[in-house]
Design a protein around this motif. Structure first.
Motif, short mmCIF file in Angstrom:
data_model
loop_
_atom_site.label_atom_id
_atom_site.label_comp_id
_atom_site.label_asym_id
_atom_site.label_seq_id
_atom_site.Cartn_x
_atom_site.Cartn_y
_atom_site.Cartn_z
N ILE A 227 0.85 -1.21 0.07
CA ILE A 227 0.17 -0.03 0.08
C ILE A 227 0.82 1.32 0.05
O ILE A 227 0.58 2.17 -0.69
CB ILE A 227 -1.14 -0.17 1.20
N ALA B 33 -4.01 3.94 -3.87
CA ALA B 33 -3.71 3.75 -2.31
C ALA B 33 -4.82 4.08 -1.69
O ALA B 33 -5.18 3.56 -0.43
CB ALA B 33 -2.66 4.94 -1.95
N ALA B 34 -5.86 5.13 -2.01
CA ALA B 34 -6.98 5.48 -1.01
C ALA B 34 -7.89 4.04 -1.18
O ALA B 34 -8.29 3.89 -0.16
CB ALA B 34 -7.81 6.58 -1.55
N SER C 183 -6.51 1.76 1.07
CA SER C 183 -6.76 2.04 2.38
C SER C 183 -7.94 1.64 2.86
O SER C 183 -8.17 1.10 3.99
CB SER C 183 -6.35 3.60 2.74
N PHE D 285 -9.34 -1.10 5.71
CA PHE D 285 -10.16 -0.81 6.62
C PHE D 285 -11.29 -1.75 6.87
O PHE D 285 -11.67 -2.31 7.94
CB PHE D 285 -10.88 0.73 6.54
#
Lengths: 314, 280
Positions: free
Chosen positions: B236, B247-248, B251, B255
């Motif tokens: 990541i 990358a978002a 992420s 999560f």
């Protein structure tokens, strides 16, 4: 069945006895098998202790030895090298980050826990807060950093949105990649961490105490100042120390946020390790020893504090 | 949770003339404001990360970051590596920690303080410091330090404070000695007693420990990054260097993974008490 003597003996000694038939039937070496049966617990306990000694204790001891033993024997020069400007700044920053984010977490976590534990709070709210806290407290490191870069980074949506409103937060001196920005980012796991730690203590505040203080004519403020907070203080202090520790030794989140360009002790150690900076391995060892010292002090205080915290839980 | 919740709700004081505490059945405005502020702080980054992951430059939005994410060469490899390391850490915990703790409870309660002390050590020795020490002590052999499996050793210790606590709670509610003596009087050997008697009784503690190990190991960055192994968190971070929208997306994916594992922990732990891992 060489174990007849044992089976008569009371409790602990009889352990080898009942297993004897099984072993005797298998190999006819009852004595050896029973001995093995007795030894197994100690083999496993010993294995764990050896593993810990080899991979946790030995590396730590070596670091400390490396810090204090130079070519000519005992020396304090590496340790006092930590007072050099660049390392002193790193320690200062790490300590500031630890304290600032622990205070943020302490206040935020306490208020949220208290609000969601009120008798009037809907139980669904309590469930949501509890389960979300468990997730958020574990949501850290690289993904957390990117979540905040998307939000408050120089191209983050909130940053751009505020800019449209005429508020240029970066122009005002804010940066996500500073200690302030990091404190805000850390709050994402520190607040839930505190909430989880403090919830049992708040639940332990008995309604009768509040009733008694109300009955004696105390105001809400007096109740909190004289009863509530003194009882919660050890738990709050314990939580503060844990939060401090988690921020002080954090590496992943600050690294991903700043790409390793911030003076923190953890980042400095990794720079020494990966050869990004030219320095003796002793510098890395001294920095690590410094961190371990700080954390050891934190743990010692914590163990005292948690003894007090347990006092009111019955 | 059920016990403590009723403890809070049940003994409401009678409404007195003096103070209306307890008579209040709904939350005060101040409390709602605190909760609302908290909700904003915690939801905003997630929503922004979500929007960011759909951003395709300019005012274009779409799925491309997700398509690229799943097609990226390192994605599956690093995710599987992290999952594999999680499973290996779990196995190591089951071999080294679980039996040792059971036997300490059974045969050597005197060693309990030592175990408690050891379980706190990883908190005192920060991850980077442990790597510094490990790399100084172990410069070989190659089979040990040159494969990603090496990471399992520090991961074992990274999880130790939490696995220890979970098992300690589980063992504390069991009468291990009586169970063992019952097993032995029925002719069971150690293997049978541990696998058929004690472990089934520790199920919820073990499941909690396992999920916590998985959460911690999958999110772990420090050890892998410094030792140059490409696990999921490192992937990541590398992606974020040049493809911030991917990358978002990653992420958000991470999560969700955390969410899945922690929900598992919450459902399996009887008290509903949330536990906390550590790889910040």
């Amino acid at each position: 069945m060489s174990q007849t003597g044992n089976t008569i003996a009371p409790q602990p000694a009889s352990f080898g006895g009942p297993s004897a038939p099984r072993i005797a039937a298998s190999a006819g070496t009852g004595g050896l098998g029973a001995m093995l049966g007795r030894a197994i617990p100690w083999i496993f306990v010993g294995l764990f202790l050896l593993f810990t000694l080899a991979f946790l204790v030995a590396p730590t001891v070596v670091l400390i030895v490396q810090t204090f033993i130079g070519e000519k024997g005992f020396t304090l020069s590496y340790f006092f090298g930590l007072w050099d400007y660049q390392y002193r700044i790193a320690f200062e920053n790490s300590l500031i980050l630890g304290v600032a984010s622990a205070i943020t977490g302490l206040i935020g976590g306490f208020l949220l826990a208290y609000a969601s534990l009120q008798p009037g709070a809907p139980s669904i709210l309590r469930t949501i807060v509890t389960s979300f806290s468990a997730v958020a407290a574990n949501f850290a490191g690289v993904p957390l950093a990117f979540a905040f870069i998307s939000t408050l980074g120089s191209l983050g949506f909130v940053t751009i949105f505020l800019k449209h409103l005429g508020i240029n937060i970066y122009g005002m001196g804010f940066s996500l990649y500073s200690l302030t920005g990091m404190t805000i980012t850390f709050a994402y796991f520190q607040i839930p961490l505190m909430l989880i730690i403090i919830t049992p203590a708040i639940q332990g505040l008995r309604a009768q105490w509040r009733e008694a203080s109300d009955g004696l004519g105390a105001t809400s403020w007096q109740y909190w100042r004289l009863v509530g907070l003194p009882i919660l203080t050890p738990s709050l202090l314990g939580g503060f120390l844990l939060l401090f520790g988690s921020a002080f030794s954090a590496y992943a989140t600050p690294y991903a946020l700043t790409d390793g360009n911030i003076a923190l002790v953890t980042i400095d150690i990794s720079n020494v390790l990966s050869g990004n900076v030219m320095s003796d391995p002793q510098v890395g060892a001294a920095l690590s020893t410094g961190m371990i010292l700080v954390m050891a002090v934190v743990l010692v205080i914590y163990s005292f504090v948690s003894r007090y915290a347990a006092r009111w839980r019955r | 949770m059920s016990v403590t919740a009723s403890e809070v709700e049940a003994p409401l004081p009678k409404p007195s003339a003096r103070k209306a505490y307890g008579a209040r059945r709904t939350l005060s405005t101040g409390n709602w404001i605190i909760i609302a502020l908290g909700a904003i702080f915690f939801i905003t980054p997630l929503v922004m990360t979500g929007i960011f992951s759909f951003w395709e430059g300019g005012s274009k939005y779409g799925w491309s970051a997700y398509v690229l994410m799943f097609e990226a060469p390192g994605f599956w490899a690093s995710l599987f590596l992290s999952l594999r390391l999680g499973v290996e850490t779990m196995i190591l915990t089951f071999v080294l920690l679980v039996p040792a703790m059971i036997f300490v409870h059974l045969k050597a309660p005197k060693l309990k303080p030592l175990f408690e002390f050891i379980s706190n050590l990883p908190f005192v020795i920060p991850a980077v410091a442990l790597i510094a020490g490990l790399t100084t002590v172990y410069t070989g052999p190659a089979w040990l330090i040159s494969t990603p499996n090496y990471l399992v050793i520090p991961y074992f210790f990274l999880c130790l404070p939490y696995t220890f606590r979970s098992l300690e709670v589980g063992l504390g509610t069991l009468d291990v000695r009586t169970l063992t003596e019952a097993g032995q009087s029925l002719g069971g050997g150690w293997g049978q007693i541990i696998f058929l008697v004690i472990l089934p009784n520790l199920r919820s503690a073990l499941v909690g420990a396992v999920l916590l190990i998985m959460t911690t190991v999958i999110g772990e960055f420090t050890f892998a990054s410094v030792l140059l192994f490409h696990n999921f968190a490192v992937f990541i971070n590398d992606t974020g260097q040049n493809a911030i929208t991917e990358a978002a997306a990653l992420s958000l994916f991470a999560f969700l993974l955390t969410w899945v594992f922690m929900l598992g922990v919450l459902i399996t732990s009887r008290r509903g008490a949330a536990t906390v891992g550590g790889a910040h």
